[in-house]
Design a protein around this motif. Structure first.
Motif, short mmCIF file in Angstrom:
data_model
loop_
_atom_site.label_atom_id
_atom_site.label_comp_id
_atom_site.label_asym_id
_atom_site.label_seq_id
_atom_site.Cartn_x
_atom_site.Cartn_y
_atom_site.Cartn_z
N LEU A 1 -4.53 4.28 6.04
CA LEU A 1 -5.13 3.56 7.16
C LEU A 1 -4.57 4.09 8.47
CD1 LEU A 1 -4.94 -0.12 5.80
CD2 LEU A 1 -6.65 1.66 5.33
N HIS A 2 -5.41 4.73 9.25
CA HIS A 2 -5.02 5.23 10.57
C HIS A 2 -5.09 4.10 11.59
CE1 HIS A 2 -6.20 9.68 9.54
NE2 HIS A 2 -5.12 9.26 8.89
N GLY A 3 -4.08 4.05 12.46
CA GLY A 3 -4.08 3.04 13.50
C GLY A 3 -4.92 3.43 14.70
N TRP A 4 -5.47 4.61 14.69
CA TRP A 4 -6.35 5.10 15.76
C TRP A 4 -7.74 5.34 15.17
CZ3 TRP A 4 -2.62 7.77 13.16
CH2 TRP A 4 -3.01 8.90 12.45
N HIS B 1 3.66 9.47 18.03
CA HIS B 1 4.53 10.60 17.75
C HIS B 1 4.34 11.00 16.29
CE1 HIS B 1 6.54 10.21 21.59
NE2 HIS B 1 6.80 8.94 21.33
N SER B 2 4.70 12.25 15.98
CA SER B 2 4.53 12.74 14.61
C SER B 2 5.45 12.03 13.63
CB SER B 2 4.80 14.25 14.56
OG SER B 2 6.12 14.54 14.99
N SER B 3 6.44 11.30 14.13
CA SER B 3 7.32 10.54 13.23
C SER B 3 6.67 9.25 12.74
CB SER B 3 8.64 10.22 13.94
OG SER B 3 8.39 9.58 15.18
N HIS B 4 5.42 9.02 13.15
CA HIS B 4 4.72 7.79 12.76
C HIS B 4 3.45 8.06 11.95
CE1 HIS B 4 7.11 5.02 15.39
NE2 HIS B 4 7.39 6.19 15.95
N TYR B 5 3.18 9.31 11.62
CA TYR B 5 1.98 9.61 10.84
C TYR B 5 2.12 10.99 10.20
CZ TYR B 5 0.27 12.94 14.38
OH TYR B 5 0.13 14.01 15.22
N THR B 6 1.24 11.26 9.26
CA THR B 6 1.09 12.59 8.70
C THR B 6 -0.39 12.82 8.40
OG1 THR B 6 1.62 14.07 6.85
CG2 THR B 6 1.62 11.72 6.38
N LEU B 7 -0.85 14.02 8.63
CA LEU B 7 -2.24 14.36 8.30
C LEU B 7 -2.34 14.96 6.90
CD1 LEU B 7 -3.46 15.81 11.72
CD2 LEU B 7 -3.69 13.48 10.81
N ALA B 8 -1.21 14.99 6.19
CA ALA B 8 -1.22 15.52 4.82
C ALA B 8 -0.49 14.54 3.90
CB ALA B 8 -0.57 16.89 4.77
N ASN C 1 5.11 8.65 7.49
CA ASN C 1 5.10 10.04 7.97
C ASN C 1 5.40 11.05 6.87
OD1 ASN C 1 7.90 9.81 7.60
ND2 ASN C 1 8.27 9.39 9.76
N GLY C 2 5.66 10.55 5.65
CA GLY C 2 5.94 11.44 4.53
C GLY C 2 7.39 11.85 4.43
N TRP C 3 8.21 11.51 5.42
CA TRP C 3 9.62 11.90 5.39
C TRP C 3 10.44 10.99 4.49
CZ3 TRP C 3 10.64 12.24 11.41
CH2 TRP C 3 9.75 13.17 11.98
N PHE C 4 10.14 9.71 4.53
CA PHE C 4 10.92 8.72 3.80
C PHE C 4 10.22 8.41 2.48
CE2 PHE C 4 11.38 7.90 8.40
CZ PHE C 4 12.70 8.32 8.54
N ARG C 5 10.82 8.84 1.41
CA ARG C 5 10.18 8.77 0.11
C ARG C 5 10.32 7.39 -0.52
NH1 ARG C 5 6.52 12.76 -0.14
NH2 ARG C 5 7.41 14.72 0.63
N THR C 6 9.30 6.99 -1.22
CA THR C 6 9.32 5.77 -2.02
C THR C 6 9.44 6.16 -3.49
OG1 THR C 6 6.90 5.80 -2.05
CG2 THR C 6 7.96 4.48 -0.35
#
Length: 277
Positions: free
Chosen positions: A126-129, A110-117, A92-97
């Motif tokens: 890879l989108h799960g949808w 939910h938005s906590s499982h993906y990001t469009l940016a 989701n882009g929140w947790f940095r590597t």
């Protein structure tokens, strides 16, 4: 002149015939073969075990190659392969590597499982949808990792279900079969289990009902028969752990990471709660 025209025509016909694709050519482009599905089909009654390299993979050294799995937060794990490929799950882009992952997988419940940016430096998103009205269908080899997915439905508004809105992503690395259930909203049927095959390592959402209740999720976990089970999503682990008897070991880690190889898999199923869950 007529002979020259005839020779030219025959040459064109020969070239078309020689270059035109045939069924044999098409067969050479078939999808990568899943070792996890093949082994599950060959040993349908298999239970928890430490698999040897002879049982699991044609690569002689794969049984000792280690995969590092680190819990970053919520449903995001960082999977690092022996060959240097890095994969972030439900990104989701929140947790940095430390650096942009090679591959990220996403689910859109939910938005906590993906990001469009996502970071443009990520090579594979890879989108799960499905993005085209069809179910997501991934069959990707990146370095020493083979990545595929099995779609499931998700809840939508007014108590309905959206078909194929979630993907269980499966990562086949160093002879290991590693599965991430994503935001699973319903119990799996036999067709799902056949598509998944064997899973040695399972990342399972634990949240008391945002995905599924502990009892339903425990049935899925028991049916998949994974050797190493990594809870994720929300800190509801006690209710989840209570669903499993003495045939499951349970342990709380002191670190957010675990190193696992085919040879080091526990001989009894282990629910291993990484630090930070």
């Amino acid at each position: 002149m007529l002979l020259r025209y005839l020779a030219y025509t025959l040459t064109v016909i020969w070239l078309i015939h020689a270059l035109w694709p045939t069924p044999a050519h098409a067969q050479q482009a078939k999808a990568h073969v899943s070792q996890c599905q093949a082994i599950a089909a060959a040993t349908p009654a298999a239970t928890f075990a430490s698999f040897s390299a002879a049982d699991a993979t044609p690569v002689a050294s794969a049984d000792t190659s280690e995969v590092t799995i680190t819990f970053l937060g919520h449903s995001t794990f960082l999977i690092e392969t022996p060959g240097g490929v890095s994969i972030a799950t439900d990104y989701n882009g929140w947790f940095r590597t430390p650096s942009p992952p090679t591959v990220v997988t996403m689910n859109r419940a939910h938005s906590s499982h993906y990001t469009l940016a996502p970071d443009p430096a990520i090579a594979h998103v890879l989108h799960g949808w499905g993005d085209n009205g069809e179910p997501a269908d991934h069959d990707l080899v990146v370095g020493d990792a083979y990545i595929r997915n099995v779609t499931t439905d998700i809840r939508s508004g007014f108590e309905g279900m959206e078909r194929d809105g979630n993907s269980i992503f499966i990562f086949e690395i160093a002879g290991l079969c590693i599965g991430h259930l994503g935001h699973l909203h319903h119990e799996l049927d036999e067709s799902h289990y056949r598509q998944i095959g064997r899973l040695d390592v399972l990342m399972v959402p634990v949240d008391g009902g945002l995905t599924m209740g502990a009892e339903s999720m425990s049935r899925v976990v028991s049916r998949l028969r994974s050797a190493l089970i990594l809870p994720m999503h929300r800190p509801m682990t006690n209710d989840f752990l209570a669903m499993f008897g003495d045939d499951f070991d349970k342990r709380f880690a002191t670190e957010p990471s675990v190193k696992v190889s085919l040879r080091s898999l526990p001989s009894r199923p282990l629910i291993y709660v990484l630090q930070g869950v």
